[in-house]
Enzyme design. Sequence first.
Site, short mmCIF file in Angstrom:
data_model
loop_
_atom_site.label_atom_id
_atom_site.label_comp_id
_atom_site.label_asym_id
_atom_site.label_seq_id
_atom_site.Cartn_x
_atom_site.Cartn_y
_atom_site.Cartn_z
N ARG A 161 50.27 16.66 -26.98
CA ARG A 161 50.22 17.41 -25.73
C ARG A 161 48.76 17.61 -25.29
NH1 ARG A 161 54.34 22.46 -26.43
NH2 ARG A 161 52.69 23.31 -27.74
N ASP A 219 54.86 34.61 -25.06
CA ASP A 219 54.11 33.63 -25.84
C ASP A 219 54.28 32.22 -25.29
OD1 ASP A 219 56.80 34.29 -27.08
OD2 ASP A 219 56.39 32.41 -28.11
N ASP A 226 55.50 24.48 -23.02
CA ASP A 226 56.58 24.73 -23.97
C ASP A 226 57.95 24.39 -23.39
OD1 ASP A 226 54.61 25.53 -25.65
OD2 ASP A 226 55.06 27.65 -25.58
#
Length: 494
Positions: free
Chosen positions: A179, A259, A269
């Site tokens: 990523r 988060d 995410d």
Amino acid sequence: MPHLPPAPEPLDLPLPWNNRFAGLGEAFYAPLQPTPLPAPYWVGTSASAARWAGLDANHLDSPEVLQALTGNRLLQGSEPLASVYSGHQFGQWAGQLGDGRAILLGELNGLEVQLKGAGLTPFSRMGDGRAVLRSSIREFLASEAMYGLGIPTSRALCVTGSDAPVRRETVETAAVVTRLAPSFIRFGHFEHFCHHGMPGELKILADFVIDHYYPDCRTDARWNGNPYVALLAAVTERTAHMVAHWQAVGFCHGVMNTDNMSILGLTIDYGPFQFMDAYDPAHICNHSDTGGRYAFYKQPNVAYWNLFCLGQAMMPLIDEQEHAIAALETFKDIYPRAFAGRMAAKLGFSEVQVAHKPVIEGILKLLAADKVDFSIFWRRLSHWVRDEASAGDSVRDLFLDRAGFDTWLLSYSELLAHIPQAMAADLMLKSNPKYVLRNHLGEQAIQAARQKDFSMVADLLKVLETPYDEHIEFDAWAGFPPDWAAHISISCSS
């Protein structure tokens, strides 16, 4: 603490590594090494992401780089680490979390490079530090799809796979996603140091973010010269624009925990995400979200709630509560304006006017009432405007309430008559994608990849990189989803 592996053999590949996050201090992370996987293979690579990172895309053909991006070899000059953070999950304080399966290698050309699924970290808790092929392909394609749509996002350089078994609901095979993002710092990083009574580290973190990503906050005169209030306001603005763009394309994140919220206003995410098929504001894409906290229509309010958590975490730096509230309240103005602007563009209007509001609200009500396919409607409407209303039935046929749609179309046409139709159509075709990463397309690519056929991963990547183009050879991917698509289950498990 889990047993961590020794350092793998380094790969002497000259790359301009910078390890700024590692310079923050030992309170921010744990140094560690990736855990090797046997017999890795390429699953998907993005030459576009490589160019974005200033890397030679030819490296993505290298067997040595394959080993390195699976965690089997260490890239010379990188300093692998897992960062610590905390956060609220499904509205509840979850305490210390951290990178449980993500390993930051460092920075290249201003972008952090992170391996997701490369093994245990001190923050893996009860997990195994691994990712599976299924979720890794979804994240790879989703990251690049969002970038193609123009939505702020982390990106994915590649996916590598291994036949090593990983147990989830069933036994699956392992994979690693590489990523990229300017930073993977989250709201939860700030929450961690505030909650644990570490004001010095909180200030170090905030100063790092300001100096490297928000330098204008040092000179922003709107907030009494307080750069931390300015930072909170800037994050609020970026987050509002990001979520407005989500809502305009029908993107459901699925797990908007603090988060999982980027301090840079990036989509990060990709777990139980979904691009909606039939438009349903109450749609819940995450089967783990039994209470519907992250239903599609709630995403703006959840973003606002998460920003309040960030504001609370920053209070030791801001001091005056009214200043923090003032910064956060800007969301209530920025988000509706950003969303209205996106929706107006989808209708062909370059500027939002008061008369547009009932037309925007009216079509969303009709789409919801008849569960009309969101992407197909907007693309067909774009062609209807481009073709001078010669294909009206292709849009009208999407609705059960034909009379209601006809009434709406009349109001819309009256507004459209005041602007050049060719300009409106051009804006619409650039605002309404023909292709999005529908669940069934991802599922088909995953099933083929499990048989070592990665051709659909590559083809989907090609189409999703330029989703506003026609790509006639892939027309079927812009059609209605099959009936079985409604039964695809996506959850937090990956």
